[in-house]
Every structure is written in C-alpha cells, then in structure tokens.
Design a protein around this motif. Sequence first.
Motif, PDB file in Angstrom:
ATOM      1  N   GLY A 271      28.498  24.391  37.025  1.00 41.07           N
ATOM      2  CA  GLY A 271      29.292  23.128  36.780  1.00 41.07           C
ATOM      3  C   GLY A 271      30.462  23.508  36.759  1.00 41.07           C
ATOM      4  O   GLY A 271      31.468  22.703  36.163  1.00 41.07           O
ATOM      5  N   ILE A 272      30.937  24.946  36.740  1.00 46.11           N
ATOM      6  CA  ILE A 272      32.316  25.452  36.288  1.00 46.11           C
ATOM      7  C   ILE A 272      33.130  25.397  37.623  1.00 46.11           C
ATOM      8  O   ILE A 272      32.575  25.908  38.732  1.00 46.11           O
ATOM      9  N   ARG A 273      34.159  24.404  37.728  1.00 46.89           N
ATOM     10  CA  ARG A 273      34.814  24.222  39.054  1.00 46.89           C
ATOM     11  C   ARG A 273      36.046  25.544  39.122  1.00 46.89           C
ATOM     12  O   ARG A 273      36.758  25.857  38.253  1.00 46.89           O
ATOM     13  N   VAL A 274      36.026  25.895  40.358  1.00 44.86           N
ATOM     14  CA  VAL A 274      36.963  26.867  40.688  1.00 44.86           C
ATOM     15  C   VAL A 274      38.067  26.347  41.745  1.00 44.86           C
ATOM     16  O   VAL A 274      37.669  25.764  42.792  1.00 44.86           O
ATOM     17  N   PRO A 275      39.371  26.490  41.425  1.00 40.89           N
ATOM     18  CA  PRO A 275      40.090  26.861  40.444  1.00 40.89           C
ATOM     19  C   PRO A 275      40.361  26.147  39.241  1.00 40.89           C
ATOM     20  O   PRO A 275      40.986  26.391  38.339  1.00 40.89           O
ATOM     21  N   ASP A 277      38.921  24.959  36.644  1.00 40.21           N
ATOM     22  CA  ASP A 277      38.112  25.594  35.129  1.00 40.21           C
ATOM     23  C   ASP A 277      38.636  27.002  35.221  1.00 40.21           C
ATOM     24  O   ASP A 277      39.024  27.327  34.212  1.00 40.21           O
ATOM     25  N   VAL A 278      38.110  27.642  36.034  1.00 37.78           N
ATOM     26  CA  VAL A 278      38.488  29.005  36.215  1.00 37.78           C
ATOM     27  C   VAL A 278      38.838  29.645  37.792  1.00 37.78           C
ATOM     28  O   VAL A 278      38.436  29.268  38.576  1.00 37.78           O
ATOM     29  N   SER A 279      40.015  30.335  37.653  1.00 35.36           N
ATOM     30  CA  SER A 279      40.442  31.015  38.742  1.00 35.36           C
ATOM     31  C   SER A 279      39.843  32.330  39.164  1.00 35.36           C
ATOM     32  O   SER A 279      39.132  33.140  38.251  1.00 35.36           O
ATOM     33  N   VAL A 280      39.615  32.659  40.461  1.00 32.03           N
ATOM     34  CA  VAL A 280      38.865  34.037  40.916  1.00 32.03           C
ATOM     35  C   VAL A 280      39.736  34.625  41.967  1.00 32.03           C
ATOM     36  O   VAL A 280      40.198  34.011  42.914  1.00 32.03           O
ATOM     37  N   VAL A 281      39.851  35.987  41.492  1.00 30.35           N
ATOM     38  CA  VAL A 281      40.805  36.733  42.496  1.00 30.35           C
ATOM     39  C   VAL A 281      39.675  38.068  42.868  1.00 30.35           C
ATOM     40  O   VAL A 281      39.007  38.433  41.853  1.00 30.35           O
ATOM     41  N   SER A 282      39.916  38.634  43.978  1.00 31.83           N
ATOM     42  CA  SER A 282      39.078  39.858  44.323  1.00 31.83           C
ATOM     43  C   SER A 282      40.013  40.888  45.073  1.00 31.83           C
ATOM     44  O   SER A 282      41.071  40.522  45.316  1.00 31.83           O
ATOM     45  N   VAL A 283      38.936  41.528  45.888  1.00 33.63           N
ATOM     46  CA  VAL A 283      39.634  42.687  46.822  1.00 33.63           C
ATOM     47  C   VAL A 283      38.798  42.940  47.988  1.00 33.63           C
ATOM     48  O   VAL A 283      37.629  42.674  48.000  1.00 33.63           O
TER      49      VAL A 283
END
Length: 345
Positions: A271-275, A277-283
């Motif tokens: 139930g954690i909303r992106v972005p 509640d939380v942002s995500v970055v990757s490679v």
Amino acid sequence: MTDAPERPKVATMFDVARVAGVSHQTVSRVLNDLPGVRPSTRVRVEAAMSELRYTPSPAARTLASRRSQTIGLITAGRPDYGPSNAALGFNEAARAAGYTVTQVSMREVDTESLRSAVAMMVRHNVSAIVLISGEREVIGAIGSIDLEVPLVSLASERVDGMHRVAINQFEGGRIAVEHLIGLGHRRIRHVTGLQDAMDAGERERAWRETLTAHGFPVSGPEIGDWSSESGYVAGVALAEEWRRETERFTAVFASNDQMALGLLHAFRDAGIRVPDDVSVVSVDDIPEAAHFAPPLTTLWQDFDGLGRDIMATVLDVLGDEEHAPDRTTRVPELVVRASTAPPPA
C-alpha cells in the motif's frame, strides 16, 4: 630419511613482467617480436628474462606468430542486461572493424574453467582476449593465468596490470542520488546488487558518499542480487521499516531496473504509493522500464558505445600495448519518468 631438495622455482611471464615493470602482455609482445613496444621497454624485458633465466613455451610462441583477425571474448557470470548488451555492442564493433569473434560464455566460473577457455582461444590464434564480467572473483582468476595475448577487461574498478573499459558507475550513482536530493529527499535508501559485483560497489559508494557530502543520514543498504525477486524481498523489508518508523525514508535508489521492478511490486502490495509516498530511481533503462507502473526514472547506459570503446581499446593495445589508454569516461544519462517526485509534505 631426508627431505627431497626443493625444486628451484621456474620463472613465469608474470615474474618477468614484475621485474621489468611492465604488463605480462608486453612481455608476450617482446617474446613474439610483435610491434608496438618501445625499444627501451624491449631492452628492460629482455634483461629481466635473462636475469630470471626465463624460458618461454615454444608452442605458444609458434601460435603467437600466426595470429589472425580474430578476437576471443569470454563472458562470465550471470547473463544480466548490462553485460549481455555490452557483449552485443562489442561483437558489432569487432565485425565493423573486420575482426571475427570467438566467444565462450560461462555462468559458474573458476580458475581452471577460465584457463581452459583461454587455452582454447590461444589454439584458435586469437590476437587478443576480451573479458566481460562484473565480478571481482573472475577478474582475479584471469589475472592469475599466464596469458600469451593481450587482455582487455570490462571493469568499473581499477585493476592493476590490466587494460580496462567501463562506464563510470560512480558518477552515474551520484547523478541518481543528486536527482532525488534536488527533488527535496533527505532520507534515501539503497538496494545494492551482488556483493562481488564491481558496478554494484561503485553505485553503493556513490550513494554513501553523496549523502555524506550533503550531511544526510546513511542507513543500510538492502542487499540484492540483480534479480526482480531479490528486489521484491528488499522491498518487503523496506515496507515493514517504512510502516514502523516515525521519520520515514522517502526515496530508494535501486542498483538496476530488474530489482526496481520487484521493489515496486512489494511497495504496491504494502500500500505504499510510488512516487506519492516513496520515489524510486534505478539504473540501465531496460526497454520495459518505460512501461513499469509507474514508468521508471532510471539511468540510460550506452552499451553500443561501450562495445565500440572495448574494440577501440583492443586496437590500441595491438598497436602499442604499453601506451594504450583505458576508456572509462562514459557517464550514464538520467531519464526522468513518473517514479520520482518531491517527497510528501
């Protein structure tokens, strides 16, 4: 009963290289009277061989004198997106330069299997060997083999006595973390790749040093293995932490897109909303990254260009091995999509 007298140590090409202060590939070029070695260097190598009473293998010298327009390629370790695409880019660049490629791929690696692969390539009269593997253990293993031809490795960390090509993973990691900081994030977690992987180590180092430089807390990281499943496991652990903490992290830097996919899945289940509640970055910017839910902010890496860099370094080494430059200045490019946003108020 007396112990048998200890046999005197037989000098190897590595011993000659150490005494002469050159790489073992340079010793090989001197032995086989190949071009690309300065006269002063040739004199040092010959003096070291004389001092150590080094006797080269006649068979190896015969093979070296018949080198073809062929390059050996060894890919070792997991067939992940980055190494696989770097190998494809190199194959295309080699063909464009008029070379054929003899390739050996191995998932599980040990010194003996590498030694067998190298011996097979030498029998095929390759002009040089390229090693594509992100794992330190593999780099260490091939470094212990007495090669008869030049070696170029794909390695994001400095390796003594070895020509290397790489994308600057530290700078890429710094760009990713600075992107999050620029959005206002202060508590940024990290999901790292395999612990023996050089790329993972450089990205983790960038994450730590960038946060520290800004005076922000460093916690973790969560340990992954490049797979989506490991990203999901890391995401479950992070989601549990997020629920119980008062001062929550607001962003995560994942070391590759596959782990980010698992991370997004775990956050969605929790139930954690992106972005929001939380942002995500990757490679990596794999082709599917634009179609994740939400589309993933990630670092694009030019693997075609990396393949050209590998081939250019091979040609430099064949021309003048002592002065061939390493190519390690390529930097990933940030592709901003919907998985990153300012932190919640």
